[in-house]
Design an enzyme around this catalytic site. Structure first.
Site, PDB file in Angstrom:
ATOM      1  N   TYR A   1       2.910   9.782  -0.031  1.00  0.00           N
ATOM      2  CA  TYR A   1       4.025   9.162   0.679  1.00  0.00           C
ATOM      3  C   TYR A   1       5.361   9.411  -0.022  1.00  0.00           C
ATOM      4  O   TYR A   1       6.411   9.168   0.562  1.00  0.00           O
ATOM      5  CB  TYR A   1       3.835   7.638   0.810  1.00  0.00           C
TER       6      TYR A   1
ATOM      7  N   LYS B   1      -2.756   5.938  -4.046  1.00  0.00           N
ATOM      8  CA  LYS B   1      -3.806   6.932  -3.801  1.00  0.00           C
ATOM      9  C   LYS B   1      -3.393   8.268  -4.400  1.00  0.00           C
ATOM     10  O   LYS B   1      -2.221   8.645  -4.302  1.00  0.00           O
ATOM     11  CB  LYS B   1      -4.037   7.103  -2.288  1.00  0.00           C
TER      12      LYS B   1
ATOM     13  N   HIS C   1      -7.403   9.919  -1.967  1.00  0.00           N
ATOM     14  CA  HIS C   1      -6.844   9.861  -0.617  1.00  0.00           C
ATOM     15  C   HIS C   1      -7.735  10.491   0.456  1.00  0.00           C
ATOM     16  O   HIS C   1      -7.729  10.063   1.613  1.00  0.00           O
ATOM     17  CB  HIS C   1      -5.467  10.540  -0.607  1.00  0.00           C
TER      18      HIS C   1
ATOM     19  N   ASP D   1       0.841  -1.199   0.000  1.00  0.00           N
ATOM     20  CA  ASP D   1       0.000   0.000   0.000  1.00  0.00           C
ATOM     21  C   ASP D   1       0.883   1.258   0.000  1.00  0.00           C
ATOM     22  O   ASP D   1       1.654   1.479   0.922  1.00  0.00           O
ATOM     23  CB  ASP D   1      -0.886  -0.023   1.253  1.00  0.00           C
TER      24      ASP D   1
END
Length: 269
Positions: free
Chosen positions: A49, A74, A107, A44
């Protein structure tokens, strides 16, 4: 090795995945390689990120076939809008070194989420994405959103753990065909969950740790989880939860820990 969850379009998703929030650079890539080596088949990640590239590298170097690994990513606020989301999908495909994404989520409930979702829907129909969904939508936001969607989101990934189980949200999602997935199943250190006496006591009955009981509690109720760890032994431990079944009494004891309150301030349920 472990159980799958079937999404409403028939795609199967591992019940336990590996979260990559805060993993960066060579050490991050090594942690993802370790996760793949010990048996994780769901990784994931997210635009936010800033580590899709190392996820792509790790999957490519793992020795696993691409179709063996379920990759979730996302799109965040910087890709809020139809054209921006289309661009974001192409960026993710390039960074992940793949021609398809297994699960693509929005997200957060952005103002332009529906425009973004139109781009996700197109990518899904073109085969660039195998499943689409959302993240961090509460029940009202979710119900408002699906009123304008062609395709019901397959997943809503949200904060969920023993202190904030969100059963009503899960029931709302399930009634429309959306799977709930838990980020922060260990509360990201906001609570001393590994020292929780109730979890430790239940774990002793089965030869399991508090962490394993916390994950089993969610998975047994149909919630997939994406715990994160940088330690190989802990990674293995987090996968090793399918040889026990918690009793109704165990579950009732854990439910006593419920606070009904977010630990992250994302939600107004």
């Amino acid at each position: 090795m472990y159980h799958d969850i079937v999404l409403h379009n028939g795609v199967t998703m591992p019940a336990v995945g590996f979260g990559t929030w805060m993993l960066k650079g060579e050490p991050g890539k090594q942690a993802i390689l370790d996760a793949l080596a010990v048996g994780y088949l769901l990784i994931d990640t997210a635009h936010m990120y800033d580590n899709e590239a190392i996820v792509g590298q790790a999957v490519a170097e793992s020795g696993l076939e691409r179709e063996e690994v379920f990759i979730t990513t996302k799109l965040c606020r910087t890709r809020a809008g139809y054209e921006l989301a289309r661009q974001g999908i192409e960026e993710s495909l390039a960074r992940l070194q793949t021609d398809y994404i297994d699960l693509l989520l929005i997200h957060e409930p952005y103002d332009k989420a529906l425009d973004m979702y139109r781009a996700l829907t197109e990518a899904y129909r073109k085969g660039q994405v195998r499943a689409i969904g959302i993240s961090n939508f509460n029940a009202k936001q979710y119900l408002d959103f699906i009123g304008s969607c062609d395709i019901i989101p397959m997943v809503n990934q949200v904060e969920c753990h023993i202190y904030y189980r969100r059963k009503e949200l899960q029931q709302t999602l399930m009634s429309k065909g959306t799977q709930m997935q838990a980020w922060s199943p260990f509360t990201e250190g906001k609570k001393p969950i590994f020292q929780e006496p109730v979890l430790q006591a239940i774990g002793r009955q089965y030869g399991k740790t508090a962490a394993q009981v916390a994950l089993r509690y969610l998975v047994q109720q149909g919630i997939s989880v994406v715990p994160k760890s940088s330690h190989r032994e802990r990674m293995k431990e987090n996968l090793d939860i399918f040889d026990v079944t918690l009793t109704a009494r165990d579950i009732a004891r854990i439910q006593q820990l419920e606070t009904g309150k977010t630990l992250f301030g994302w939600y107004d349920d």
